[in-house]
Design a protein around this motif. Sequence first.
Motif, mmCIF file in Angstrom:
data_model
loop_
_atom_site.group_PDB
_atom_site.id
_atom_site.type_symbol
_atom_site.label_atom_id
_atom_site.label_comp_id
_atom_site.label_asym_id
_atom_site.label_seq_id
_atom_site.Cartn_x
_atom_site.Cartn_y
_atom_site.Cartn_z
ATOM 1 N N CYS A 1 8.192 7.746 6.699
ATOM 2 C CA CYS A 1 6.767 7.470 6.445
ATOM 3 C C CYS A 1 6.594 5.969 6.258
ATOM 4 C CB CYS A 1 6.348 8.131 5.136
ATOM 5 S SG CYS A 1 5.622 9.717 5.341
ATOM 6 N N LEU A 2 6.506 5.227 7.341
ATOM 7 C CA LEU A 2 6.577 3.768 7.207
ATOM 8 C C LEU A 2 5.271 3.050 7.546
ATOM 9 C CD1 LEU A 2 10.193 3.192 8.614
ATOM 10 C CD2 LEU A 2 9.427 2.808 6.274
ATOM 11 N N LEU A 3 4.161 3.778 7.564
ATOM 12 C CA LEU A 3 2.918 3.149 8.022
ATOM 13 C C LEU A 3 2.545 1.880 7.230
ATOM 14 C CD1 LEU A 3 0.841 3.219 10.168
ATOM 15 C CD2 LEU A 3 -0.462 4.880 8.837
ATOM 16 N N PRO A 4 2.610 1.893 5.890
ATOM 17 C CA PRO A 4 2.283 0.642 5.177
ATOM 18 C C PRO A 4 3.228 -0.509 5.544
ATOM 19 C CG PRO A 4 2.387 2.510 3.663
ATOM 20 C CD PRO A 4 2.937 2.988 4.968
ATOM 21 N N ASN A 5 4.502 -0.178 5.784
ATOM 22 C CA ASN A 5 5.454 -1.213 6.203
ATOM 23 C C ASN A 5 5.103 -1.736 7.588
ATOM 24 O OD1 ASN A 5 6.617 1.032 4.543
ATOM 25 N ND2 ASN A 5 8.272 -0.431 4.269
ATOM 26 N N VAL A 6 4.713 -0.808 8.474
ATOM 27 C CA VAL A 6 4.327 -1.183 9.841
ATOM 28 C C VAL A 6 3.116 -2.121 9.793
ATOM 29 C CG1 VAL A 6 3.280 -0.230 11.949
ATOM 30 C CG2 VAL A 6 5.287 0.879 10.944
ATOM 31 N N SER B 1 13.894 -0.525 -8.917
ATOM 32 C CA SER B 1 13.000 0.489 -9.487
ATOM 33 C C SER B 1 12.502 1.393 -8.363
ATOM 34 C CB SER B 1 11.807 -0.216 -10.143
ATOM 35 O OG SER B 1 11.009 -0.805 -9.133
ATOM 36 N N ASN B 2 11.526 2.249 -8.689
ATOM 37 C CA ASN B 2 10.948 3.112 -7.638
ATOM 38 C C ASN B 2 9.980 2.329 -6.744
ATOM 39 O OD1 ASN B 2 9.128 2.798 -9.803
ATOM 40 N ND2 ASN B 2 7.955 4.560 -9.099
ATOM 41 N N GLN B 3 9.771 1.036 -7.040
ATOM 42 C CA GLN B 3 8.799 0.265 -6.258
ATOM 43 C C GLN B 3 9.420 -0.460 -5.068
ATOM 44 O OE1 GLN B 3 6.494 -2.078 -9.161
ATOM 45 N NE2 GLN B 3 4.920 -0.561 -8.746
ATOM 46 N N ILE B 4 10.751 -0.465 -4.996
ATOM 47 C CA ILE B 4 11.403 -1.113 -3.844
ATOM 48 C C ILE B 4 12.524 -0.226 -3.313
ATOM 49 C CG2 ILE B 4 10.948 -3.460 -4.730
ATOM 50 C CD1 ILE B 4 14.090 -3.599 -5.217
ATOM 51 N N LEU B 5 12.927 -0.510 -2.077
ATOM 52 C CA LEU B 5 14.115 0.151 -1.549
ATOM 53 C C LEU B 5 15.342 -0.555 -2.138
ATOM 54 C CD1 LEU B 5 14.868 2.388 0.562
ATOM 55 C CD2 LEU B 5 15.754 0.470 1.866
ATOM 56 N N HIS B 6 16.305 0.244 -2.579
ATOM 57 C CA HIS B 6 17.508 -0.347 -3.167
ATOM 58 C C HIS B 6 18.443 -0.750 -2.022
ATOM 59 C CE1 HIS B 6 16.683 2.280 -6.986
ATOM 60 N NE2 HIS B 6 15.629 1.633 -6.547
ATOM 61 N N GLY B 7 18.226 -1.927 -1.509
ATOM 62 C CA GLY B 7 18.953 -2.365 -0.314
ATOM 63 C C GLY B 7 20.448 -2.491 -0.564
ATOM 64 N N ILE B 8 21.216 -2.087 0.430
ATOM 65 C CA ILE B 8 22.670 -2.223 0.323
ATOM 66 C C ILE B 8 23.036 -3.711 0.464
ATOM 67 C CG2 ILE B 8 24.896 -1.362 1.174
ATOM 68 C CD1 ILE B 8 22.914 0.874 0.224
ATOM 69 N N THR B 9 22.269 -4.421 1.280
ATOM 70 C CA THR B 9 22.508 -5.864 1.418
ATOM 71 C C THR B 9 22.146 -6.567 0.112
ATOM 72 O OG1 THR B 9 21.689 -5.511 3.658
ATOM 73 C CG2 THR B 9 22.224 -7.768 3.047
ATOM 74 N N ARG B 10 21.044 -6.150 -0.496
ATOM 75 C CA ARG B 10 20.629 -6.693 -1.801
ATOM 76 C C ARG B 10 21.760 -6.570 -2.818
ATOM 77 N NH1 ARG B 10 19.176 -4.347 -6.435
ATOM 78 N NH2 ARG B 10 17.611 -5.338 -7.786
ATOM 79 N N GLN C 1 0.819 -1.222 0.000
ATOM 80 C CA GLN C 1 0.000 0.000 0.000
ATOM 81 C C GLN C 1 0.846 1.262 0.000
ATOM 82 O OE1 GLN C 1 -3.811 -0.302 2.157
ATOM 83 N NE2 GLN C 1 -2.677 -1.649 3.526
ATOM 84 N N ARG C 2 2.127 1.131 -0.384
ATOM 85 C CA ARG C 2 3.019 2.299 -0.288
ATOM 86 C C ARG C 2 2.861 3.258 -1.462
ATOM 87 N NH1 ARG C 2 8.542 -0.620 0.132
ATOM 88 N NH2 ARG C 2 7.525 -1.748 -1.555
ATOM 89 N N TRP C 3 3.474 4.418 -1.323
ATOM 90 C CA TRP C 3 3.444 5.410 -2.398
ATOM 91 C C TRP C 3 4.405 4.998 -3.510
ATOM 92 C CZ3 TRP C 3 6.456 10.643 -1.682
ATOM 93 C CH2 TRP C 3 7.707 10.407 -1.161
ATOM 94 N N SER C 4 4.514 5.844 -4.537
ATOM 95 C CA SER C 4 5.280 5.448 -5.723
ATOM 96 C C SER C 4 6.771 5.768 -5.607
ATOM 97 C CB SER C 4 4.700 6.127 -6.961
ATOM 98 O OG SER C 4 4.736 7.522 -6.775
ATOM 99 N N ARG C 5 7.258 6.154 -4.406
ATOM 100 C CA ARG C 5 8.693 6.367 -4.215
ATOM 101 C C ARG C 5 9.208 5.469 -3.088
ATOM 102 N NH1 ARG C 5 11.542 10.459 -6.492
ATOM 103 N NH2 ARG C 5 13.184 8.913 -6.220
ATOM 104 N N ALA C 6 8.957 4.166 -3.232
ATOM 105 C CA ALA C 6 9.432 3.219 -2.222
ATOM 106 C C ALA C 6 10.956 3.124 -2.224
ATOM 107 C CB ALA C 6 8.814 1.849 -2.467
#
Length: 285
Positions: free
Chosen positions: A155-160, A204-213, A144-149
């Motif tokens: 702003c982490l409410l959908p993640n929470v 992409s803009n739909q995920i966080l670009h994880g450093i671990t990833r 349910q997040r916005w388009s700049r994940a």
Amino acid sequence: MASGEATVFLNGELLPREQARISVEDRAFLFGDGVYEVTPAYGGRFFRLDRHLERLRKGLSALEIDYDPAHVPDIHERLLRANGLESAPAAVVYFQVTRGVAPRTHHFPPEPVPPTLYGYAKEYVRPERERWDAGWEAVTVQDQRWSRADLKTVCLLPNVLAQEAARKAGVADAILVRDGLALEGAHNNLFAVFGDRVATHPASNQILHGITREFVLELVREEGIPVEERPIPLEELQGASELFFTGTTTEIRPTVKVDGRPVGDSGVGPVTRALYQAFLEGVEG
Ligand code: PDD
């Protein structure tokens, strides 16, 4: 210090957590208007702090928060030392920058205000190997997040809500699904193994670009395993032979069941095991 949490950093000062106070007019309190990073340290050495800094800069720039993170590495070192974690096997430093304190208006404060800086350090306790070998479970949750994940905002409410759905289901992780695609976790990235190939959603803009990833993708390539950065339909994910999450506070966590259905046929698989071995050697070496 046992917990490693007692001394925090607030606006230039190290102080006991109980004494740290922020204003009710802080923009992060009112609007979630800020960005953060969580950076791991192994044996007192930060792992890829430069990459975390770069992501922080990107977030600050996208949110138009005027803060130069030049002193952030020093703040990280001080937090580790102040909490007796400079030789802890594993620890993490949380660091947050908010737009600052100003009377509530949706637009930015008309007169510039200094950003609020907050940080703390905490020990990271890796699960026992026996626990890891058993694997964990996950549930799927609508994203349910916005388009700049890709921005690491507070702003982490959908993640929470997604992580709470996982907790209520008695499992470790949530798989965020949007338009039928399995994107990532509530606080970690998702990888799948299909036969001899590894796949993960593109940066992409739909995920966080994880450093671990990013690190795990390097390990996959070093192992000579073909890798695909591409969207993964949930239907296809259900046929994966192995699944795992990656993240600073996740490292590599294998998933052996999704929504109650087994992944593959034999618990934690060989690709995940090989990558975990390489990961542990990589961060500790
Ligand atoms: N979370 N995806 C999301 C949505 C995240 O919040 C995180 C990190 C990751 C993994 O990124 P990295 O490998 O750089 O830690 C992926 C942090 C740890 C947190 O919110 O506490």
